[in-house]
Design a protein around this motif. Structure first.
Motif, mmCIF file in Angstrom:
data_model
loop_
_atom_site.group_PDB
_atom_site.id
_atom_site.type_symbol
_atom_site.label_atom_id
_atom_site.label_comp_id
_atom_site.label_asym_id
_atom_site.label_seq_id
_atom_site.Cartn_x
_atom_site.Cartn_y
_atom_site.Cartn_z
ATOM 1 N N ALA A 102 0.821 -1.210 0.000
ATOM 2 C CA ALA A 102 0.000 0.000 0.000
ATOM 3 C C ALA A 102 0.855 1.259 0.000
ATOM 4 O O ALA A 102 0.537 2.231 -0.679
ATOM 5 C CB ALA A 102 -0.942 0.002 1.210
ATOM 6 N N ALA A 103 1.946 1.244 0.776
ATOM 7 C CA ALA A 103 2.834 2.405 0.856
ATOM 8 C C ALA A 103 4.116 2.117 0.083
ATOM 9 O O ALA A 103 4.768 1.101 0.320
ATOM 10 C CB ALA A 103 3.160 2.730 2.312
ATOM 11 N N LEU A 171 5.128 13.563 -0.068
ATOM 12 C CA LEU A 171 3.859 13.775 -0.776
ATOM 13 C C LEU A 171 3.821 13.004 -2.089
ATOM 14 O O LEU A 171 2.870 12.257 -2.360
ATOM 15 C CB LEU A 171 3.639 15.263 -1.036
ATOM 16 C CG LEU A 171 2.376 15.585 -1.848
ATOM 17 C CD1 LEU A 171 1.137 15.370 -1.004
ATOM 18 C CD2 LEU A 171 2.415 17.006 -2.390
ATOM 19 N N LEU A 172 4.846 13.165 -2.909
ATOM 20 C CA LEU A 172 4.867 12.499 -4.202
ATOM 21 C C LEU A 172 5.450 11.089 -4.101
ATOM 22 O O LEU A 172 5.105 10.224 -4.905
ATOM 23 C CB LEU A 172 5.677 13.321 -5.199
ATOM 24 C CG LEU A 172 5.035 14.654 -5.613
ATOM 25 C CD1 LEU A 172 6.010 15.491 -6.416
ATOM 26 C CD2 LEU A 172 3.759 14.416 -6.404
ATOM 27 N N ALA A 173 6.314 10.846 -3.126
ATOM 28 C CA ALA A 173 6.929 9.522 -3.010
ATOM 29 C C ALA A 173 5.918 8.477 -2.573
ATOM 30 O O ALA A 173 5.877 7.372 -3.118
ATOM 31 C CB ALA A 173 8.094 9.566 -2.018
ATOM 32 N N ASN A 174 5.091 8.808 -1.596
ATOM 33 C CA ASN A 174 4.098 7.847 -1.098
ATOM 34 C C ASN A 174 2.694 8.133 -1.606
ATOM 35 O O ASN A 174 1.821 7.272 -1.508
ATOM 36 C CB ASN A 174 4.089 7.829 0.436
ATOM 37 C CG ASN A 174 5.073 6.834 1.004
ATOM 38 O OD1 ASN A 174 5.285 5.762 0.442
ATOM 39 N ND2 ASN A 174 5.705 7.193 2.106
ATOM 40 N N PRO A 188 -0.707 9.540 -6.940
ATOM 41 C CA PRO A 188 -0.039 8.234 -6.975
ATOM 42 C C PRO A 188 1.365 8.322 -6.412
ATOM 43 O O PRO A 188 1.967 9.401 -6.386
ATOM 44 C CB PRO A 188 -0.027 7.901 -8.473
ATOM 45 C CG PRO A 188 -0.028 9.234 -9.145
ATOM 46 C CD PRO A 188 -0.825 10.150 -8.273
ATOM 47 N N PRO A 189 1.931 7.206 -5.945
ATOM 48 C CA PRO A 189 3.316 7.215 -5.466
ATOM 49 C C PRO A 189 4.309 7.320 -6.616
ATOM 50 O O PRO A 189 4.013 6.926 -7.745
ATOM 51 C CB PRO A 189 3.448 5.873 -4.737
ATOM 52 C CG PRO A 189 2.394 5.009 -5.336
ATOM 53 C CD PRO A 189 1.274 5.905 -5.742
ATOM 54 N N PRO A 220 4.323 7.647 -12.313
ATOM 55 C CA PRO A 220 4.165 6.988 -11.009
ATOM 56 C C PRO A 220 4.990 5.708 -10.909
ATOM 57 O O PRO A 220 5.296 5.065 -11.913
ATOM 58 C CB PRO A 220 2.663 6.695 -10.951
ATOM 59 C CG PRO A 220 2.038 7.659 -11.898
ATOM 60 C CD PRO A 220 3.035 7.852 -12.991
ATOM 61 N N ASP A 221 5.340 5.354 -9.683
ATOM 62 C CA ASP A 221 6.060 4.113 -9.391
ATOM 63 C C ASP A 221 5.310 3.427 -8.252
ATOM 64 O O ASP A 221 5.459 3.804 -7.086
ATOM 65 C CB ASP A 221 7.505 4.412 -8.996
ATOM 66 C CG ASP A 221 8.319 3.141 -8.821
ATOM 67 O OD1 ASP A 221 7.925 2.107 -9.391
ATOM 68 O OD2 ASP A 221 9.333 3.173 -8.107
ATOM 69 N N PHE A 222 4.468 2.453 -8.602
ATOM 70 C CA PHE A 222 3.575 1.844 -7.630
ATOM 71 C C PHE A 222 4.266 0.730 -6.854
ATOM 72 O O PHE A 222 5.108 0.014 -7.411
ATOM 73 C CB PHE A 222 2.334 1.296 -8.328
ATOM 74 C CG PHE A 222 1.518 2.352 -9.022
ATOM 75 C CD1 PHE A 222 0.643 3.148 -8.309
ATOM 76 C CD2 PHE A 222 1.638 2.568 -10.396
ATOM 77 C CE1 PHE A 222 -0.089 4.133 -8.940
ATOM 78 C CE2 PHE A 222 0.899 3.549 -11.034
ATOM 79 C CZ PHE A 222 0.029 4.336 -10.299
#
Length: 746
Positions: A102-103, A171-174, A188-189, A220-222
């Motif tokens: 999730a994170a 903010l943008l990383a997670n 999105p992460p 994004p990098d999920f």
């Protein structure tokens, strides 16, 4: 003693309009939801509940190197001191920050059952344990050095940070997601190594173009991986406006099997898709025959994801099968981007990529200045004390004499040696062992070191360039610690071009075999193998009180047309129909047909023919078969109907037909030339038969010279002269001995 009356003084009651009172209270609720619950702060990327969790765990000394503590202890501290809400909501927030699926960069390290990608719930908080991760430590770094402002907690018993120092672009990383009143956020992460590259570029080029930043932050990098197939133009536009969506697909591969067979293995699924629910959905597709070429789905997952898809034959390209699954299931999703956040003034607004990155940098600069100022003050204080120590070493004997002889030595010391209050107090608190000669050298060494640091800090606070250089060094350190060269920081979501159109369709690979389509009186449809005769079709098993109504011969590759009383045509593939081993399925589950509507006719789609359609009000027209084919479950509207009117008649127009016969409920027959009926694609048509209080029962087109087919006989043309006329006439009753049926084909 006389009894005293207790009189309660009431506040003044003021009349207020109900609408005004309601709007004021709803506005307060909306603002509370927006600013204190749903939207993250652009500076640290956290909502209040997450920020309070981080701070409470730090107060409990749950750093990455400490022992775990029960999650219930953490939740209790958060409720008791900072967040007076339900324990389950706080525990849910804690769990999500610990879930690796999730994170993208978990802020909490969990021990115990924290749920899984299948969608299973975590264990109760009394069973699980937690502590902070190194990422969370970076977010909290410097919080004790006046890096951020604090405010009183909800009951004023302690303080909590308004925002965290944020040494990590969280903010943008997670990412973040939330729904407020009248607005929402969905972020999105992203990959922190790419974010660091963009931050370093933005430090050098503050007015950088969005296209340049997207070259660095590719998308994004999920945490669950997958393949991003969104075109670059769409990605750039999404980051430019702060709104958009990203098309994400599962990662899959083909495993070859003997005899030319293969199977497909899905190894990564889209973000926030529950694996268990995904497999259930694919199983539903198989059972509903929406993808007849797919035979089975299995979950062979262990610690990794492994979903096995078994096709019925190896003749179908794996790419084509997966394209169909992408359309029918959550193996392909679209993740929205709505960069709606609270800025440093606590104002919600949508930012673009550059603004979000710049807000993080501005916050880090403010934190740097505040920490440097705090450190400078601490150095100044320490240097003042060290100066006092050095004076003490130079005048040691005199100091000892003053201390031994004076009742109040402090004022005497300050006057004799020019000491400050702080210096005098520090000298009086010195231990005897500190009076060694060696200690004097250490103090001089510390003094020299701190003096050099003070000089550097003063230069830093005066120079904006030095400040940005320091921030750049921090960003480089973050990249080194969490970037792409680490296991945590490697990119997981692959970037690929949008898929090209595949020339073939699934229909090209359906095995062609004869079938009989059977529709019962109660609307249950199925496909029996082979071409059954009427007797065999009637002998099929039906539900109690049900019987055969339509039975048509077709091929498994054919499509069937269904004409309903609502005037719409529906199209269904024969390969998607259930087998005749059971009772079939209600046709209303396959098409959007109301319970108050019925089926008029069932036909195999052949193409090139023409149909005669008419309503019970006597209006109709001829429509080409190719124009009634529907592409969706909603069907295609052809015959437009008035209120309390329904489609009643359907007939195939034979090649060379020159006449139309219509029959009313009152058994009045009318025959007129077919060229009086227009050919249309859609509409109400023209009046075919006029009658007062009588409704049209049936209509058909035929070649007059061949006679009129009616029931089990054909009436010769020589006997039809009396009933021939013009369109829109009432017609006449048939002769005795003619069929009694109210339809031409029963």
């Amino acid at each position: 003693m006389a009894k005293r009356n207790n009189v309660v003084q009431l506040a003044e009651v003021k009349p207020v309009q109900f609408g005004q009172a309601l709007s004021e209270r709803y506005l307060s609720y909306a603002l509370s939801t927006i600013m204190s619950r749903s939207l993250p702060d652009v500076r640290d990327g956290l909502k209040p509940v997450h920020r309070r969790l981080m701070y409470a765990m730090r107060q409990l000394r749950l750093d990455p190197n400490s022992a775990f503590k029960k999650s219930a202890r953490v939740v209790g501290d958060v409720i008791g001191q900072y967040h007076p809400h339900g324990d389950q909501s706080i525990y849910d927030a804690l769990v999500r920050l610990a879930q690796e699926f999730a994170a993208r960069y978990p802020l909490i390290e969990g021990q115990g059952n924290f749920g899984n990608i299948d969608g299973d719930n975590p264990a109760a908080m009394r069973y699980t344990e937690a502590r902070l991760t190194e990422v969370a430590e970076a977010l909290l770094g410097g919080i004790d050095e006046n890096a951020v402002d604090f405010r009183p907690n909800y009951d004023g018993s302690t303080e909590e940070p308004i925002v965290l120092p944020g040494g990590f672009p969280n903010l943008l990383a997670n990412g973040a997601a939330g729904i407020a009143v009248g607005m929402a956020t969905s972020i999105p992460p992203h990959n922190v190594g790419e974010l660091c590259d963009a931050l370093l570029h933005l430090i050098k080029t503050p007015n950088s173009r969005i296209e340049t930043l997207v070259d660095l932050v590719k998308g994004p990098d999920f945490p669950t991986g997958g393949i991003l197939v969104e075109p670059r133009e769409s990605i750039v536009e999404a980051y430019r406006t702060g709104r958009g969506a990203f098309r994400l697909r599962a990662r899959w591969e083909v495993e070859q099997l003997p005899r030319g067979q293969y199977r497909i293995v899905v190894t990564e699924i889209p973000y926030q898709v529950q694996k268990g629910r995904l497999i259930e959905r694919i199983a539903e597709i198989i059972n509903a025959k929406k993808l007849p070429i797919l035979e089975d789905v299995r979950d062979e997952s262990a610690d990794d994801v492994r979903i096995v898809l078994e096709p019925k034959t190896g003749n179908v390209p794996a790419e084509l099968l997966m394209e169909q699954l992408f359309k029918l299931s959550d193996l392909e999703t679209r993740f929205p981007l709505n960069l709606n956040v609270l800025d440093k003034d606590n104002t919600p607004r949508v930012m673009d990529l550059r603004e979000a990155l710049q807000a993080f940098l501005d916050h880090r600069r403010e934190v740097l200045v505040r920490r440097s100022t705090f450190r400078l003050a601490a150095i100044e204080r320490r240097l003042e004390i060290l100066d006092g120590y050095l004076i003490a070493y130079l005048n040691l004997d005199k100091l000892i004499k003053i201390i031994r002889e004076e009742d109040e030595p402090k004022p005497k010391m300050m006057k004799a040696f020019g000491l400050t209050d702080l210096q005098a107090e520090a000298i009086l608190n010195m231990r005897l062992r500190a009076l060694r000669r060696l200690e004097e050298f250490e103090i001089r060494g510390e003094h020299k070191k701190l003096s050099g640091e003070r000089k550097d800090l003063k230069a830093l606070l005066k120079s904006e360039e030095l400040q940005w250089n320091a921030i750049a060094d921090e960003v480089r350190e973050t990249k080194k610690k969490f970037g792409g060269k680490t296991e945590l920081g490697r990119r997981r979501t692959e970037l690929a071009d949008a898929p090209a159109e595949i020339e073939h369709t699934m229909d090209d690979f359906v095995e062609r075999e004869p079938v009989t389509i059977v529709l019962s009186e109660k609307g249950w449809i199925r496909a029996a193998k082979g071409h059954l005769d009427d007797k065999a079709a009637a002998e099929l098993k039906y539900k109690e009180g049900d019987a055969a109504r339509f039975a048509v011969h077709a091929q498994s590759t054919d499509k069937i047309l269904v004409f309903a009383t609502n005037g719409r045509f529906y199209t269904i593939g024969c390969d998607r129909l259930p087998s005749a081993r059971g009772h079939g399925e209600p046709i209303r589950l396959m098409i959007e047909l109301g319970n108050d509507q019925d089926i008029v006719q069932l036909e195999v789609l052949k193409g090139g023919r023409k149909f005669l359609v008419a309503s019970d009000a006597g209006r109709g027209f001829i429509v080409p078969e190719d124009e009634v084919v529907a592409q969706t479950k909603n069907g295609k509207g052809v015959l437009t109907l008035a209120d309390k009117e329904k489609a009643q008649a359907f007939a195939i127009v034979p090649e060379g037909a020159n006449s139309v016969a219509v029959l009313s409920e009152g058994r009045k027959l009318l025959i007129f030339p077919i060229d009086q009926v227009p050919e249309m694609g859609r509409g109400r048509g023209v009046l075919l038969q006029k009658s007062k209080g009588d409704r049209l029962s049936d209509a058909q087109a035929f070649l007059l010279s061949d006679g009129l087919p009616w029931g089990n006989r054909t009436i010769p043309a020589s006997e039809l002269k009396f009933w021939r006329g013009e369109r829109a006439q009432a017609g006449r009753m048939p002769e005795k001995g003619w069929p009694r049926a109210k339809r031409f084909k029963d």
